[in-house]
Design an enzyme around this catalytic site. Structure first.
Site, PDB file in Angstrom:
ATOM      1  CG  ASN A 124       0.512  17.381 -21.134  1.00  0.00           C
ATOM      2  OD1 ASN A 124       1.400  16.622 -20.758  1.00  0.00           O
ATOM      3  ND2 ASN A 124      -0.667  17.445 -20.543  1.00  0.00           N
ATOM      4  CE  LYS A 145       7.260  16.852 -14.293  1.00  0.00           C
ATOM      5  NZ  LYS A 145       7.338  15.605 -15.022  1.00  0.00           N
ATOM      6  CD  GLU A 153       9.805  15.989 -22.676  1.00  0.00           C
ATOM      7  OE1 GLU A 153       9.253  16.967 -22.155  1.00  0.00           O
ATOM      8  OE2 GLU A 153       9.153  15.022 -23.141  1.00  0.00           O
ATOM      9  NE  ARG A 206       2.402  16.726 -13.490  1.00  0.00           N
ATOM     10  CZ  ARG A 206       2.968  15.916 -12.619  1.00  0.00           C
ATOM     11  NH1 ARG A 206       2.621  15.928 -11.357  1.00  0.00           N
ATOM     12  NH2 ARG A 206       3.903  15.064 -13.003  1.00  0.00           N
ATOM     13  CG  HIS A 257       8.155  10.841 -25.385  1.00  0.00           C
ATOM     14  ND1 HIS A 257       6.802  10.995 -25.603  1.00  0.00           N
ATOM     15  CD2 HIS A 257       8.484  11.766 -24.446  1.00  0.00           C
ATOM     16  CE1 HIS A 257       6.332  11.952 -24.826  1.00  0.00           C
ATOM     17  NE2 HIS A 257       7.331  12.445 -24.111  1.00  0.00           N
ATOM     18  CE  LYS A 298       1.095  13.640 -15.167  1.00  0.00           C
ATOM     19  NZ  LYS A 298       0.895  14.155 -16.535  1.00  0.00           N
ATOM     20  CG  HIS A 321       1.416  11.687 -26.440  1.00  0.00           C
ATOM     21  ND1 HIS A 321       0.778  11.936 -25.257  1.00  0.00           N
ATOM     22  CD2 HIS A 321       2.702  11.459 -26.117  1.00  0.00           C
ATOM     23  CE1 HIS A 321       1.639  11.848 -24.266  1.00  0.00           C
ATOM     24  NE2 HIS A 321       2.819  11.564 -24.760  1.00  0.00           N
ATOM     25  CD  GLU A 355      -1.792  16.671 -16.756  1.00  0.00           C
ATOM     26  OE1 GLU A 355      -0.760  16.059 -16.441  1.00  0.00           O
ATOM     27  OE2 GLU A 355      -2.309  16.608 -17.877  1.00  0.00           O
ATOM     28  NE  ARG A 411      -4.165  -1.834   1.832  1.00  0.00           N
ATOM     29  CZ  ARG A 411      -4.162  -2.972   2.506  1.00  0.00           C
ATOM     30  NH1 ARG A 411      -3.224  -3.214   3.399  1.00  0.00           N
ATOM     31  NH2 ARG A 411      -5.095  -3.866   2.283  1.00  0.00           N
ATOM     32  CG  HIS A 414       3.931  15.991 -24.423  1.00  0.00           C
ATOM     33  ND1 HIS A 414       4.823  17.039 -24.396  1.00  0.00           N
ATOM     34  CD2 HIS A 414       4.538  14.979 -23.759  1.00  0.00           C
ATOM     35  CE1 HIS A 414       5.911  16.671 -23.732  1.00  0.00           C
ATOM     36  NE2 HIS A 414       5.762  15.433 -23.335  1.00  0.00           N
TER      37      HIS A 414
HETATM   38  N1  GLY Z   1       5.508  14.635 -18.180  1.00  0.00           N
HETATM   39  C1  GLY Z   1       4.421  15.472 -17.871  1.00  0.00           C
HETATM   40  C2  GLY Z   1       4.097  15.538 -16.405  1.00  0.00           C
HETATM   41  O1  GLY Z   1       4.844  15.046 -15.588  1.00  0.00           O
HETATM   42  O2  GLY Z   1       3.071  16.065 -16.047  1.00  0.00           O
END
Ligand code: GLY
Length: 373
Positions: free
Chosen positions: A250, A232, A190, A246, A272, A148, A257, A242, A126, A253
């Site tokens: 993107n 970031k 990036e 946040r 990517h 993430k 994507h 997000e 957990r 992206h």
């Molecule tokens: N790579 C995008 C984020 O971490 O929100």
């Protein structure tokens, strides 16, 4: 052995705040830093076969000298590893090695290993302690920071996961010397992204020539990783999950994507970061076509990306990627489409990006047709 980080960036998230240590030769002192940040007694190192060859022995020695017991799980390299089967293998390794909730999962690798190991650490017992030791530029400036974690579904990338912040991130910029030029460049896309989102001075510094030092391993590399992580961290601190800002991360992206999906994630055709580079150049041209920014802005961005060898146009992706209609359909499938409306990160200037919701599909299609012509 302990080493001194040349830079520390704090990710400020109240009780879940943590440091990112940035500098050369950080791996050799990682054990002591991990012990201090996690208070763990044992850990599972999760890595891949390629990274293990270069860096595992250094990390293991450092954990041993810090008095942390450790087991190691070495997985195949590549995106296919980010799946249910390897998630199960990782959680089973945690349990089989009798690691407790207060022990740590240590991800030594790029974005695939970081996302997979992070997700395993979020769900095993957990939720366990978690440390990111990113070994690609992309992972150092993006995926290792911000919590993430996840795996891919057969239906799409990163569709299964959790937010689970690490307790510590150590970005050893020296390990980037072993990356291929293609992989390094893809991570650099990036880095550029942070300048284009909201740090125009950073972008100007990169464009004016700092990029050469970043590529060659000069002090500009630590500086760029630190500024990227700080950029970031600032966004994550104000919108961890997000629901708002946040999404700025993107930038590039949505188009990127879609292109990755259209080449079926074939890394020989498009990795990517390359998709992000094409996507950022397109997002700037799209902004200009909507009358949001001057003609000079997309030209400048494309010129810099081209200068470092990154792709900027649909035509730069080898092979057939499909019609403008197919690209629009791939955009609709992406998770960044909210209840069917199209969301893009657009811009008014260098470093003046914003979230545009409800972008009309016909405007996107017109733009894609002009790009494909
Ligand atoms: N790579 C995008 C984020 O971490 O929100």
């Amino acid at each position: 052995m302990t080493t001194t980080a040349t830079r520390t960036v704090r990710v400020d998230l109240a009780g879940r705040s943590y440091d990112i240590l940035i500098g050369r030769d950080q791996l050799a002192g990682a054990g002591a830093a991990i012990a201090a940040a996690t208070k763990a007694r044992g850990c599972l190192i999760v890595t891949d076969e390629v990274v293990a060859r270069h860096h595992l022995a250094t990390l293991e020695a450092s954990l041993t000298s810090a008095g942390l017991t450790h087991a190691t799980l070495v997985l195949p390299a590549g995106e296919k590893t980010k799946c249910w089967a390897y998630l199960e293998k990782t959680t089973e390794a945690i349990i089989a090695n009798k690691l407790e909730r207060g022990d740590a999962v240590v991800a030594l690798g790029g974005g695939v290993i970081g996302d997979l190991a992070g997700f395993a650490s979020a769900i095993a017992r957990r939720g366990m302690r978690f440390v990111q030791l990113p070994t690609s530029l992309l992972a150092q400036v993006d995926s290792s920071v911000g919590g993430k974690t996840g795996i891919n579904s057969p239906l799409g990338k990163n569709l299964i996961g959790a937010f689970h912040q690490p307790n510590l991130v150590i970005a050893d910029t020296g390990v980037l010397d072993t990356l291929s030029m293609r992989e390094f460049r893809a991570g650099y896309a990036e880095v550029v992204k942070y300048g284009l989102i909201d740090r125009p001075e950073f972008y100007h510094w990169l464009e004016a020539g700092a990029w050469r030092g970043i590529f060659s391993g000069g002090p500009e590399r630590e500086e760029a990783v630190a500024i990227s992580c700080a950029a970031k961290a600032a966004i994550v601190a104000r919108d961890e999950t997000e629901t708002g800002d946040r999404a700025l991360l993107n930038l590039g992206h949505t188009f990127g994507h879609a292109l990755e999906a259209l080449v079926h994630y074939d890394g020989a055709r498009l990795v990517h970061g390359e998709g992000v580079a094409v996507g950022m150049a397109m997002a700037h041209r799209f902004s200009q076509s909507l009358g949001l920014c001057s003609q000079e802005i997309p030209s400048r961005v494309a010129a810099h990306l081209q200068e470092v060898g990154l792709p900027t146009k649909l035509q730069d992706v080898p092979g057939d990627i499909g019609s403008p209609e197919a690209i629009l359909e791939a955009i609709r499938q992406d998770k960044k489409v909210s209840r069917g409306t199209l969301t893009f990160i657009l811009t008014r200037d260098i470093g003046a990006s914003f979230i545009a919701k409800d972008v009309p599909a016909d405007k996107v299609l017109d733009f894609l047709r002009s790009e494909a012509a």
